[in-house]
Design a protein around this motif. Structure first.
Motif, mmCIF file in Angstrom:
data_model
loop_
_atom_site.group_PDB
_atom_site.id
_atom_site.type_symbol
_atom_site.label_atom_id
_atom_site.label_comp_id
_atom_site.label_asym_id
_atom_site.label_seq_id
_atom_site.Cartn_x
_atom_site.Cartn_y
_atom_site.Cartn_z
ATOM 1 N N ASN A 121 1.096 -1.159 -0.068
ATOM 2 C CA ASN A 121 0.026 -0.017 -0.075
ATOM 3 C C ASN A 121 0.666 1.100 0.169
ATOM 4 O O ASN A 121 0.253 2.174 0.295
ATOM 5 C CB ASN A 121 -0.999 -0.215 1.086
ATOM 6 N N GLU A 122 2.051 0.981 -0.441
ATOM 7 C CA GLU A 122 3.092 2.277 -0.356
ATOM 8 C C GLU A 122 2.836 3.475 -1.213
ATOM 9 O O GLU A 122 3.054 4.463 -0.714
ATOM 10 C CB GLU A 122 4.537 1.564 -0.821
ATOM 11 N N SER A 123 1.988 3.322 -2.069
ATOM 12 C CA SER A 123 1.641 4.589 -3.000
ATOM 13 C C SER A 123 0.490 5.376 -2.385
ATOM 14 O O SER A 123 0.181 6.407 -2.955
ATOM 15 C CB SER A 123 1.110 3.998 -4.238
ATOM 16 N N VAL A 124 -0.205 4.864 -1.451
ATOM 17 C CA VAL A 124 -1.319 5.656 -0.641
ATOM 18 C C VAL A 124 -0.668 6.836 0.197
ATOM 19 O O VAL A 124 0.375 6.596 0.995
ATOM 20 C CB VAL A 124 -2.015 4.768 0.115
ATOM 21 N N LYS A 125 -1.302 7.910 0.094
ATOM 22 C CA LYS A 125 -0.701 9.107 0.902
ATOM 23 C C LYS A 125 -1.259 8.834 2.332
ATOM 24 O O LYS A 125 -2.106 8.614 2.712
ATOM 25 C CB LYS A 125 -1.209 10.340 0.285
ATOM 26 N N ASP A 126 -0.414 9.293 3.369
ATOM 27 C CA ASP A 126 -0.701 9.066 4.804
ATOM 28 C C ASP A 126 -1.539 10.392 5.162
ATOM 29 O O ASP A 126 -1.602 11.346 4.209
ATOM 30 C CB ASP A 126 0.720 9.272 5.575
ATOM 31 N N VAL A 127 -2.344 10.301 5.901
ATOM 32 C CA VAL A 127 -3.384 11.364 6.550
ATOM 33 C C VAL A 127 -3.198 11.888 7.576
ATOM 34 O O VAL A 127 -3.136 11.000 8.592
ATOM 35 C CB VAL A 127 -4.997 10.751 6.105
ATOM 36 N N THR A 128 -3.367 13.119 7.745
ATOM 37 C CA THR A 128 -3.368 13.868 9.201
ATOM 38 C C THR A 128 -4.524 14.655 9.157
ATOM 39 O O THR A 128 -4.878 15.440 8.150
ATOM 40 C CB THR A 128 -2.154 14.623 9.453
ATOM 41 N N GLN A 129 -5.282 14.665 10.339
ATOM 42 C CA GLN A 129 -6.284 15.697 10.644
ATOM 43 C C GLN A 129 -6.354 16.188 11.832
ATOM 44 O O GLN A 129 -6.374 15.205 12.973
ATOM 45 C CB GLN A 129 -7.564 15.047 10.093
ATOM 46 N N ARG A 130 -6.527 17.521 12.120
ATOM 47 C CA ARG A 130 -6.383 17.857 13.642
ATOM 48 C C ARG A 130 -7.923 18.259 13.782
ATOM 49 O O ARG A 130 -8.462 19.210 13.032
ATOM 50 C CB ARG A 130 -5.501 19.059 13.748
ATOM 51 N N PHE A 131 -8.179 18.063 15.206
ATOM 52 C CA PHE A 131 -9.625 18.373 15.670
ATOM 53 C C PHE A 131 -9.541 19.628 16.805
ATOM 54 O O PHE A 131 -8.643 19.361 17.611
ATOM 55 C CB PHE A 131 -10.324 17.325 16.199
ATOM 56 N N ALA A 132 -10.468 20.535 16.714
ATOM 57 C CA ALA A 132 -10.346 21.331 17.819
ATOM 58 C C ALA A 132 -11.605 20.959 19.003
ATOM 59 O O ALA A 132 -12.707 20.976 18.384
ATOM 60 C CB ALA A 132 -10.553 22.692 17.233
ATOM 61 N N VAL A 133 -11.323 21.114 20.270
ATOM 62 C CA VAL A 133 -12.099 20.670 21.241
ATOM 63 C C VAL A 133 -12.752 21.870 21.520
ATOM 64 O O VAL A 133 -11.765 22.843 22.226
ATOM 65 C CB VAL A 133 -11.834 19.749 22.236
ATOM 66 N N GLY A 134 -13.815 22.173 21.778
ATOM 67 C CA GLY A 134 -14.488 23.426 22.271
ATOM 68 C C GLY A 134 -14.787 23.244 23.820
ATOM 69 O O GLY A 134 -14.123 22.509 24.460
ATOM 70 N N PRO A 135 -15.746 24.239 24.271
ATOM 71 C CA PRO A 135 -16.136 24.179 25.584
ATOM 72 C C PRO A 135 -16.672 22.682 26.039
ATOM 73 O O PRO A 135 -17.397 22.137 25.074
ATOM 74 C CB PRO A 135 -17.003 25.270 25.849
ATOM 75 N N ALA A 136 -16.733 22.464 27.270
ATOM 76 C CA ALA A 136 -17.243 21.022 27.763
ATOM 77 C C ALA A 136 -18.822 21.607 27.896
ATOM 78 O O ALA A 136 -19.182 21.779 29.091
ATOM 79 C CB ALA A 136 -16.611 20.765 29.047
ATOM 80 N N ASN A 137 -19.569 21.204 27.089
ATOM 81 C CA ASN A 137 -21.114 21.243 27.105
ATOM 82 C C ASN A 137 -21.804 20.089 27.474
ATOM 83 O O ASN A 137 -21.720 19.109 26.732
ATOM 84 C CB ASN A 137 -21.698 21.954 25.611
ATOM 85 N N ILE A 138 -22.180 19.991 28.772
ATOM 86 C CA ILE A 138 -22.931 18.613 29.058
ATOM 87 C C ILE A 138 -24.285 18.949 29.816
ATOM 88 O O ILE A 138 -24.300 19.807 30.701
ATOM 89 C CB ILE A 138 -21.894 18.029 30.233
ATOM 90 N N SER A 139 -25.186 18.258 29.234
ATOM 91 C CA SER A 139 -26.457 18.559 29.395
ATOM 92 C C SER A 139 -27.341 17.384 30.215
ATOM 93 O O SER A 139 -26.897 16.215 29.406
ATOM 94 C CB SER A 139 -27.303 18.901 28.174
ATOM 95 N N VAL A 140 -28.009 17.568 30.917
ATOM 96 C CA VAL A 140 -28.701 16.486 31.605
ATOM 97 C C VAL A 140 -30.080 16.613 31.859
ATOM 98 O O VAL A 140 -30.620 17.624 32.172
ATOM 99 C CB VAL A 140 -28.083 16.193 33.120
ATOM 100 N N VAL A 141 -30.894 15.671 31.145
ATOM 101 C CA VAL A 141 -32.374 15.868 30.864
ATOM 102 C C VAL A 141 -33.027 14.835 31.787
ATOM 103 O O VAL A 141 -32.757 13.637 31.734
ATOM 104 C CB VAL A 141 -32.851 15.587 29.215
ATOM 105 N N ASP A 142 -33.505 15.521 32.706
ATOM 106 C CA ASP A 142 -34.577 14.800 33.715
ATOM 107 C C ASP A 142 -35.868 14.692 33.073
ATOM 108 O O ASP A 142 -36.599 15.735 33.265
ATOM 109 C CB ASP A 142 -34.495 15.645 35.160
ATOM 110 N N THR A 143 -36.374 13.633 32.645
ATOM 111 C CA THR A 143 -37.577 13.342 32.126
ATOM 112 C C THR A 143 -38.753 13.607 33.176
ATOM 113 O O THR A 143 -40.005 13.588 32.727
ATOM 114 C CB THR A 143 -37.683 12.159 31.352
#
Length: 301
Positions: A121-143
């Motif tokens: 598979n040597e002819s295939v290009k390696d891939v790099t992708q960077r992600f940006a993590v934003g604020p920690a939005n955590i919601s709790v729904v009490d039904t």
């Protein structure tokens, strides 16, 4: 090469075979081996979106992976604030990375696929992708208390009156009108989403169960059609009782605000119903404990 003309009988005479010379046939070369490459990476990179602290890395290949262990060993994830993580194969073409605990907010995460190191598979290009993590939005729904509490980076940001699934429609042993309890992730969002009763098999406008509505501020949280969205009227039920077909209905102001901060990968934990969220319903991978999640890896544990 000798080619013989067909022998035939005509008027009692035997035709004499003739000889012809043809050019040698061209050599047949085997078809080139198909290379393994990446068809899609979800979510998008840092230049296009910020993601929530529960976000998975979903890698889809362009063909079935024959040696999953060899390929998995070439996938690397590095974060500025390290946390344990593991891959889980969900099909012959798709593998998902999830962490043991939620990502820390406000950091960068880098994914690298070195598929060129795969033999053949040597002819295939390696891939790099960077992600940006934003604020920690955590919601709790009490039904049961009919409220959604949203925290941002650990601080309570808003309490929103809601109405969840009313229950009462059982199909194949499942009450499909109940909201699923468990850890959901925000998968996408639309300012206006068309919602219909076709998921029930109801398409006749004369059927009393039929509906088709344009719903504002819709944040999708499962593959089974659950959203957090603005209630289409019925505001008197918000904060008081569950009256929806399974979605989490919110006030107009609350839904618009929630839509505005929502990132793919944000955590929405729903409690209080008897219907459990399946781990493979959308991005509900946090429904599996860490030991169970790691069993999906192709690498030796």
């Amino acid at each position: 090469m000798r080619l013989f003309v067909a022998v035939a009988l005509a008027c009692g005479l035997l035709a004499v075979p003739s000889v012809a010379h043809a050019k040698p046939a061209a050599a047949v070369t085997p078809a080139a081996a198909k290379k393994l490459d990446i068809a899609d990476i979800t979510p998008m990179g840092q230049d296009k979106e910020k993601v929530g602290v529960g976000f998975p890395i979903i890698v889809t290949f362009d063909r079935d992976v024959q040696d999953k262990a060899a390929v998995e060993a070439l996938l690397q994830v590095q974060s500025e604030r390290p946390v344990d993580g593991a891959w889980r194969w969900v099909s012959a073409r798709k593998v998902i990375y999830r962490t043991k605990f939620y990502w820390k907010p406000h950091q960068k995460v880098t994914f690298t696929a070195q598929l060129s190191k795969l033999p053949g598979n040597e002819s295939v290009k390696d891939v790099t992708q960077r992600f940006a993590v934003g604020p920690a939005n955590i919601s709790v729904v009490d039904t049961r208390k009919h409220v959604m509490r949203v925290t941002r980076d650990g601080k309570l940001a808003k309490k929103i009156p809601i109405s969840a699934g009313k229950g009462g429609l059982v199909k194949n042993g499942v009450d499909v009108y109940l909201t699923t309890s468990g850890i959901h992730l925000a998968m996408n969002k639309k300012p206006v989403e068309t919602m219909t009763s076709s998921w029930l098999g109801v398409t006749d406008p004369k059927d009393p169960r039929y509906y088709k509505e344009e719903i504002p501020w819709a944040v999708r949280i499962s593959d089974s059609g659950e959203y957090v969205h603005q209630s289409a009227g019925y505001y008197h039920f918000l904060g008081r009782s569950n009256q929806s077909h399974g979605c989490v209905r919110a006030t107009p102001a609350g839904a618009k605000w929630f839509y505005g901060i929502a990132q793919r990968g944000d955590v929405i934990k729903i409690t209080g119903t008897k219907r459990k969220l399946d781990w493979n319903n959308g991005w509900s991978y946090w429904q599996l404990n860490w030991t169970e999640w790691k069993k999906g890896s192709a690498l030796p544990r």
